[in-house]
Write an enzyme that holds these catalytic residues in place. Structure first.
Site, PDB file in Angstrom:
ATOM      1  NE  ARG A  50      40.993  34.476  31.079  1.00 20.27           N
ATOM      2  CZ  ARG A  50      40.857  33.718  32.162  1.00 20.27           C
ATOM      3  NH1 ARG A  50      40.102  32.660  32.128  1.00 20.27           N
ATOM      4  NH2 ARG A  50      41.470  34.028  33.301  1.00 20.27           N
ATOM      5  CD  GLU A 107      41.800  37.592  33.443  1.00 21.71           C
ATOM      6  OE1 GLU A 107      42.021  36.808  32.511  1.00 21.71           O
ATOM      7  OE2 GLU A 107      42.410  37.558  34.536  1.00 21.71           O
ATOM      8  CG  ASP A 109      52.051  37.586  35.734  1.00 21.33           C
ATOM      9  OD1 ASP A 109      51.450  38.650  35.518  1.00 21.33           O
ATOM     10  OD2 ASP A 109      51.463  36.494  35.869  1.00 21.33           O
ATOM     11  CD  GLU A 116      50.875  30.391  34.693  1.00 16.18           C
ATOM     12  OE1 GLU A 116      50.617  29.380  35.381  1.00 16.18           O
ATOM     13  OE2 GLU A 116      50.006  31.224  34.381  1.00 16.18           O
TER      14      GLU A 116
HETATM   15  C1  DMJ Z   1      46.032  33.117  32.219  1.00 15.67           C
HETATM   16  O1  DMJ Z   1      44.851  33.822  32.115  1.00 15.67           O
HETATM   17  C2  DMJ Z   1      47.178  33.871  31.608  1.00 15.67           C
HETATM   18  O2  DMJ Z   1      48.222  33.002  31.385  1.00 15.67           O
HETATM   19  C3  DMJ Z   1      47.641  35.006  32.458  1.00 15.67           C
HETATM   20  O3  DMJ Z   1      48.750  35.648  31.929  1.00 15.67           O
HETATM   21  C4  DMJ Z   1      48.012  34.482  33.817  1.00 15.67           C
HETATM   22  N1  DMJ Z   1      46.941  33.746  34.394  1.00 15.67           N
HETATM   23  C5  DMJ Z   1      46.253  32.757  33.638  1.00 15.67           C
HETATM   24  C6  DMJ Z   1      46.863  31.381  33.739  1.00 15.67           C
HETATM   25  O4  DMJ Z   1      47.450  31.076  34.914  1.00 15.67           O
END
Ligand code: DMJ
Length: 637
Positions: A272, A268, A401, A536
């Site tokens: 970010r 994270e 994912d 998404e």
């Molecule tokens: C974000 O932190 C990123 O896109 C991550 O890959 C998936 N989850 C969240 C948004 O849904």
């Protein structure tokens, strides 16, 4: 009639019938009931009263709107980390004010519309709305002399003229017998307004904190590093929100320190914070952001000191120690394979190869691992053994994912030379087609389900909606045209995940119906009805529009933006996640604005509505999984 004996059972004698006279007038019935009630023993009466009370309580407790209400009050975001095993979010307990009815005050006409709203599963329909929630706020027109130092290939210089072309003519509507033309809606300005509104809440109640809690006008801390502010930096730059950007930059230069005894999640904070700082550096040319990126990147490196070189999930950036979660030595596969774009770029910028070496090693190990099925990877990997664990479970949703996303994007970032990445990507797509791709009933929507020990489940996370965009990006970069066809089909499905809900907002997870004769395509379990303001679908709409120029993708996005405004906007500032996308009367706010709403969702809305293909050209930039654009390496072109 003899008084009944005091036995412990209920005995009723129908006197009227015995006399042959049928008296059914109200008065008689009332007296007769009362008499019978008095004839019962105390125990019998108590028994009846208890049963009635019990039935009442059960009735109330099982009423969905009541349970949702209590959930809304009690909820402390269940499991929101998509990849993390369990992120610990330490909420600062705020003074709770009105947790009920959070949204912007409604106009009488909106109230009427809502009252007229039909409940129950709607059919396939395009819920395109005709009007936007555009406030009167005007864009700041003046450009600062030195503000745009190293702007994105001069792209924004061309923006103003092109934006004018992005006005939407709204059809004429009849109102009280008069026909009039609705004013043109500037969609880009609507996104800026949404950002300003979100920022207002953040600035007022959560400045410098990780996340805004808009309902309670407070904040939540996760890492204690100003997560929302950093995640939103490049969005402000791209949206040309000069004043907001400058204030945030001042905070970064004067307040932000990574020299803190805090545990952060490697994945994270990489996507970010490191991603956000790197991209802001690229857009602005300001070395403040590169210095900060180098600082956090270096502090995250202890995560790779594991027996297997598969990184731990958590790092203490002050102490330089790292560890897995308390209950396992596993990391999730998405976590360890979706930090590469950022660390590779950090190496390129700093000429320090250690960052790239660490993340490349992870990819090389995962490339060779046993336990995949047709290129699909399990969800967990052990940091001691370096092996996959929990074998046999495959998803393109949470915990796996962005593994697939980063295979393609690393290949693009590095100039399409690293063939192992491409091979793994292509093989995985074959695996998706073979094992996970199905059609729903009755409308034959293409969806991506999950596999657990050979058993297919028609469950699809909203997170999977990154896939249409990624497929389209691959096709744009020379992969087979059929990827684009699949992208279009999945895009329709992701849109329907919004359109078929009563609020027009997607739930976190849907289950598709596959049996003949189903009434609707989508089922949503009670526990899956929340919406966290995720990006998404909007992300994929952006890619699909860029590559096809089909305006329906913009219209879908516009519809979604309006529904965010309608159901998640908090009047005092900010937007909130909600618990129930199926209840437009009471969507039940969760009191949290995720940083990715500013970092990703609003940015992708803006890019979707922008007419300038050179604004972050997809031939020059690759977006990390948190929507932070990083350059495709120049030597590669
Ligand atoms: C974000 O932190 C990123 O896109 C991550 O890959 C998936 N989850 C969240 C948004 O849904």
């Amino acid at each position: 009639m003899n008084p009944p004996s005091r036995t412990d059972f209920v005995s009723l004698t129908l006197t009227g019938q015995g006399s042959g006279i049928y008296n059914n007038n109200k008065q008689w019935r009332r007296q007769s009931c009362w008499r019978k009630w008095k004839l019962l023993s105390r125990l019998q009466r108590n028994l009846i009263l208890f049963t009635v009370a019990l039935m009442l309580v059960c009735g109330i407790a099982t009423n969905p709107s009541v349970t949702e209400h209590f959930r809304g009050l009690a909820v402390v975001a269940k499991e929101e980390g998509d990849h993390a095993l369990k992120p610990a979010i330490h909420e600062v307990q705020p003074e709770l004010d009105k947790l009920n009815r959070p949204l912007v005050p409604e106009s009488p006409s909106e109230k009427q519309k809502r009252a007229a709203h039909k409940r129950g599963p709607p059919g396939l329909q395009n819920r395109l709305q005709k009007k936007g929630n555009v406030s009167d706020t005007q864009v700041e027109k003046e450009e600062g002399e030195n503000w745009r130092v190293a702007m994105i290939d001069q792209a924004t210089e061309r923006r103003t003229a092109k934006e004018a072309a992005n006005k939407v003519d709204v059809p004429e509507v009849e109102q009280e017998g008069h026909s009039h033309k609705e004013p043109e809606v500037d969609r880009l300005e609507a996104v800026r307004d949404a950002f300003r509104h979100a920022w207002k809440g953040y600035k007022e109640f959560a400045w410098g904190k990780d996340e805004l809690r808009p309902m309670s006008k407070s904040y939540g801390e996760w890492f204690g590093l100003g997560l929302t502010l950093i995640d939103a930096l490049d969005t402000m730059w791209i949206l040309n929100l000069k004043k907001e950007f400058e204030e945030a930059k001042t905070w970064v230069s004067t307040e932000l320190s990574f020299d803190k005894d805090v545990d952060v999640n490697l994945f994270e904070s990489t996507i970010r914070i490191l991603g956000g700082l790197l991209s802001t550096y690229h857009l602005t040319g300001d070395t403040l952001f590169l210095d900060k990126a180098k600082d956090i990147g270096t502090r995250l490196m202890p995560a790779f000191n594991t027996p297997s070189k598969i990184p731990y999930s958590d790092v203490n950036i002050g102490k330089g120690t790292a560890h897995p979660p308390r209950w396992t030595s596993d990391s999730t596969v998405a976590e360890v394979t979706s930090i590469q774009l950022e660390f590779r770029e950090l190496s390129r910028l700093t000429q320090d190869t250690r960052y790239q070496a660490a993340v490349d090693e992870v990819m090389q190990k995962v490339h060779k691992l046993e336990g995949k099925q047709d290129g699909l990877v399990p969800m967990f990997i052990n940091t001691n053994s370096g092996q996959f664990t929990h074998l046999g479970m495959f998803t393109l949703g949470a915990r796996a994912d962005s593994y697939y996303e980063y295979l393609l994007k690393q290949w693009i970032q590095g100039g399409k030379k690293e063939t192992a990445l491409l091979e793994d990507y292509l093989q995985a797509l074959e695996g998706v087609k073979k094992n996970l791709l199905k059609k729903s009933s009755p409308n034959r929507l293409t969806f991506v389900g999950e596999l657990s020990h050979g058993r297919f489940s028609p469950k699809m996370d909203h997170l999977v909606c990154f896939l249409p965009g990624t497929l389209a990006l691959g096709a744009h970069h020379g992969l087979p045209a059929e990827h684009m066809e699949l992208a279009k089909q999945l895009m329709e499905t992701c849109y329907q995940m919004y359109a078929q809900m009563e609020t027009g907002l997607s739930p976190e997870i849907v289950h598709f119906n596959m049996h003949e004769g189903s009434i609707g395509d989508v089922d949503v379990k009670l526990a899956d009805r929340h919406n966290l303001l995720r990006p998404e679908t909007v992300e994929s709409l952006f890619y699909l529009y860029r590559f096809t120029k089909d305006r329906k993708y913009r219209d879908w996005g516009w519809e979604i933006l309006q529904n965010f405004n309608k159901y998640t906007k908090v009047s005092t500032g900010g937007y909130t996640s909600i618990n129930n996308v199926r209840d437009p009367e009471y969507p039940s706010p969760r009191d949290k604005m995720e940083s990715f709403f500013l970092g990703e969702t609003l940015k992708y809305f803006y890019l979707l509505f922008s007419d300038d293909p050179e604004l972050l050209s997809l031939d020059k930039y690759v977006f990390n999984t948190e929507a932070h654009p990083l350059p495709i390496w120049p030597t590669a072109q």
